[in-house]
Scaffold this motif. Structure first.
Motif, PDB file in Angstrom:
ATOM      1  N   PRO A 281       0.832  -1.210   0.000  1.00 28.28           N
ATOM      2  CA  PRO A 281       0.000   0.000   0.000  1.00 28.28           C
ATOM      3  C   PRO A 281       0.865   1.257   0.000  1.00 28.28           C
ATOM      4  CG  PRO A 281       0.054  -0.993   2.173  1.00 28.28           C
ATOM      5  CD  PRO A 281       0.757  -1.959   1.274  1.00 28.28           C
ATOM      6  N   PRO A 282       0.368   2.354  -0.542  1.00 26.17           N
ATOM      7  CA  PRO A 282       1.103   3.631  -0.491  1.00 26.17           C
ATOM      8  C   PRO A 282       1.352   4.014   0.968  1.00 26.17           C
ATOM      9  CG  PRO A 282      -0.781   3.767  -1.970  1.00 26.17           C
ATOM     10  CD  PRO A 282      -0.917   2.473  -1.231  1.00 26.17           C
ATOM     11  N   PRO A 283       2.424   4.725   1.252  1.00 26.26           N
ATOM     12  CA  PRO A 283       3.334   5.375   0.282  1.00 26.26           C
ATOM     13  C   PRO A 283       4.506   4.505  -0.146  1.00 26.26           C
ATOM     14  CG  PRO A 283       3.905   6.081   2.478  1.00 26.26           C
ATOM     15  CD  PRO A 283       2.742   5.139   2.641  1.00 26.26           C
ATOM     16  N   ALA A 284       4.448   3.198   0.136  1.00 29.11           N
ATOM     17  CA  ALA A 284       5.538   2.312  -0.273  1.00 29.11           C
ATOM     18  C   ALA A 284       5.700   2.348  -1.796  1.00 29.11           C
ATOM     19  CB  ALA A 284       5.256   0.892   0.195  1.00 29.11           C
ATOM     20  N   ALA A 285       6.930   2.190  -2.246  1.00 34.09           N
ATOM     21  CA  ALA A 285       7.225   2.234  -3.681  1.00 34.09           C
ATOM     22  C   ALA A 285       6.627   1.025  -4.393  1.00 34.09           C
ATOM     23  CB  ALA A 285       8.729   2.284  -3.905  1.00 34.09           C
ATOM     24  N   ARG A 286       6.221   1.220  -5.615  1.00 35.88           N
ATOM     25  CA  ARG A 286       5.669   0.151  -6.436  1.00 35.88           C
ATOM     26  C   ARG A 286       6.770  -0.868  -6.732  1.00 35.88           C
ATOM     27  NH1 ARG A 286       1.383  -0.809  -9.820  1.00 35.88           N
ATOM     28  NH2 ARG A 286       1.794  -1.764 -11.864  1.00 35.88           N
ATOM     29  N   HIS A 287       6.423  -2.141  -6.807  1.00 36.45           N
ATOM     30  CA  HIS A 287       7.400  -3.172  -7.122  1.00 36.45           C
ATOM     31  C   HIS A 287       8.120  -2.864  -8.434  1.00 36.45           C
ATOM     32  CE1 HIS A 287       5.243  -6.377  -4.461  1.00 36.45           C
ATOM     33  NE2 HIS A 287       6.185  -5.736  -3.786  1.00 36.45           N
ATOM     34  N   LEU A 288       9.412  -3.146  -8.457  1.00 38.47           N
ATOM     35  CA  LEU A 288      10.256  -2.758  -9.589  1.00 38.47           C
ATOM     36  C   LEU A 288       9.837  -3.438 -10.900  1.00 38.47           C
ATOM     37  CD1 LEU A 288      12.728  -1.033 -10.296  1.00 38.47           C
ATOM     38  CD2 LEU A 288      14.173  -3.013  -9.807  1.00 38.47           C
ATOM     39  N   LEU A 289       9.301  -4.667 -10.805  1.00 36.78           N
ATOM     40  CA  LEU A 289       8.927  -5.417 -12.016  1.00 36.78           C
ATOM     41  C   LEU A 289       7.415  -5.547 -12.159  1.00 36.78           C
ATOM     42  CD1 LEU A 289      11.590  -8.285 -11.836  1.00 36.78           C
ATOM     43  CD2 LEU A 289      11.764  -6.092 -13.005  1.00 36.78           C
TER      44      LEU A 289
END
Length: 556
Positions: free
Chosen positions: A70-78
């Protein structure tokens, strides 16, 4: 092949041989166009009959990635990317086939998934299946007796190449965003330094040579995958770089390499932080700095020592592969007696019957070679060598790889594979013929990936530009005609030798010097037909007919 037309003249058709020549070429153009249309219809039929997955997959499934945080965590790189893995990657609940049905029949389903696959899943990528590979990890053409041969989406009549052919095809046909393979070197594939990416959960052919690599069409995707699989401490950004050309390796090739070398030089000169390129005889360097290799070298003069060293390097690599394959799989081969393709059976028998008095010398060569390349390249050097030793074979061809071809190919592969250095291959077998491998010192993986990301588009641009430029500095009209005729004859020789791509390159150079000769276009059209490139063949025929009509009018 038709000859170039002579000087113009007047008169009736019956008395003017010039008109007969023009008419003959026009008829030839019509015949070539008709043949192009016929072959194009057949190609379209074959393509429409081809399976939607280009025969790239042996298992289809979907491994759902971990949910996005969930935000504000960064979106997965792939996030949003799909990938496949070759048939020697274990997937929980599935039986890995190792490219052979007898292997699959005699093994159980995996209890856990390969570490590399799990790492990619955790970063948002979806695994959609396993891909066809050469049996037991042997082979270089990508053909498989049991699964069939994955269809080369760029050139359906040619073999896909490499032991992980299904992964290569899945990427080139845009079925997935990237794919995993073991010890492969085609397309845009980085092979990381030996030991830096976990091979847990994979079936190995030779543990000292096998390493996980990944295919992608886009260097940015390669870089993102590398950020996941490569340890953070492996080969970061350097302030300066130096390109080192292995001149002797390029001299082994039967195709011109100067355009490619110049393309790299022109591409990097606009970038900051690059030292002037360096040239080296890598065979001589290895001969002088890998003393344990002398045991495997054939007697040679001083001038031939470098060639002898490169051949010896490929010999050591194959002996090491046989020794380790025997240690890993001899009992299974002798117990199961698997059904194998002819070429694979020969390689397996050589492995299980392998004996050598001094196994330690094989590992000594490997360690000394790694140290020698580290000393040559330091932390900022990138060695450039050819990727392949020639043009790929046709599918189901009775022609096999010649011993000379294999010697050259394994010499190129052995430099990176035996040393365990990181290695990146860039392949583009269009008219521009890019076939390059970039090697950096062991542990410099991220440095090499960043170098490729910075230079990839520039190198491609320069190769395209070079192909459009006149390839000679001659300015005299008669000299241009002589030069273009010489290039045409070289093209004819290549055509007779069934080297279609090479023939196209010579005809294209002839056209760059003299673009009003219909014969050059007809000849090039014939070569395009052999490669199944029908649109280009039709365009050349149109051009030849147009030129003939103009000459006929001017001669009337």
């Amino acid at each position: 092949m038709a000859s170039a037309a002579g000087s113009s003249g007047g008169g009736t058709i019956a008395s003017n041989p010039r008109v007969w020549i023009v008419a003959g070429i026009a008829v030839a153009g019509v015949i070539v166009m008709a043949e192009a249309a016929r072959r194009r219809r057949r190609w379209l039929r074959d393509k429409s009959a081809a399976p939607p997955d280009f025969s790239a997959f042996c298992d289809r499934f979907e491994l759902t990635p971990l949910p996005q945080p969930p935000p504000p965590a960064a979106r997965h790189l792939l996030a949003g990317l799909t990938f496949a893995a070759s048939d020697n990657f274990e997937i929980e609940g599935y039986v890995a086939g190792f490219g052979n049905p007898d292997w699959k029949r005699t093994h159980e389903a995996a209890k856990r998934t390969a570490v590399a696959v799990t790492m990619l899943q955790k970063q948002g990528a979806t695994c959609v299946g396993r891909t066809v590979m050469d049996e037991l990890g042997f082979g270089v053409t990508g053909e498989n007796l049991h699964c069939g041969t994955p269809i080369n989406s760029a050139s359906p009549s040619l073999v896909p190449g490499g032991s992980c052919s299904g992964s290569a095809v899945a990427v080139s046909a845009q079925l997935v965003d990237f794919a995993l393979g073991i010890l492969e070197r085609l397309l845009q594939l980085p092979l990381p330094s030996y030991g830096v990416v976990s091979t847990l959960g994979t079936i190995t052919n030779s543990q000292s040579l096998d390493t996980i690599g990944w295919f992608a069409r886009d260097p940015r995707v390669l870089h993102r995958v590398g950020d996941i699989l490569l340890p953070a401490a492996v080969g970061g950004v350097k302030q300066t770089r130096q390109i080192v050309f292995a001149d002797d390796c390029f001299e082994f090739l039967k195709i011109s390499n100067q355009k490619t070398v110049n393309a790299i030089k022109n591409g990097i000169q606009t970038l900051p932080g690059y030292q002037p390129p360096k040239h080296i005889n890598i065979g001589q360097y290895i001969c002088s700095n890998v003393p344990s290799l002398k045991e495997f070298c054939e007697p040679a003069t001083k001038l031939q020592e470098g060639v002898s060293a490169l051949k010896a390097l490929s010999t050591v690599m194959m002996l090491l592969q046989r020794y380790e394959f025997k240690a890993n799989h001899e009992d299974w081969v002798n117990t199961v007696k698997p059904k194998l393709g002819l070429d694979i059976s020969t390689r397996v028998l050589r492995a299980v019957n392998f004996t050598h008095d001094n196994i330690k010398s094989l590992y000594a060569v490997r360690n000394e070679l790694r140290a020698a390349l580290k000393n040559l390249l330091k932390d900022t050097g990138v060695l450039v060598i050819p990727t392949t030793a020639g043009y790929p074979l046709k599918k189901n061809s009775k022609e096999r790889l010649s011993s000379g071809f294999e010697d050259r190919m394994y010499a190129f592969v052995g430099i990176a594979a035996l040393s365990g250095c990181c290695h990146y291959s860039l392949g583009d077998h269009s008219d521009h013929h890019i076939s390059l491998s970039f090697v950096a010192a062991h542990g410099s993986d991220k440095f090499l990936l960043r170098t490729i990301l910075d230079t990839y588009s520039l190198i491609k641009e320069q190769v395209v530009l070079a192909s459009k430029l006149v390839t000679t500095s001659m300015t005299n009209g008669n000299a241009d005609v002589d030069a273009s005729e010489s290039l045409k004859e070289k093209g004819n020789s290549a055509f007779k030798g069934k080297e279609w791509s090479k023939a196209i390159e010579f005809y294209s150079q002839a056209i760059s010097l003299n673009d009003t000769n219909a014969t050059y276009y007809c000849n090039r059209a014939a070569a395009y037909l052999e490669l199944g490139r029908f649109k280009q063949a039709e365009a050349d025929c149109d051009r030849a007919l147009l030129l003939d009509r103009k000459k006929a009018i001017s001669n009337a």
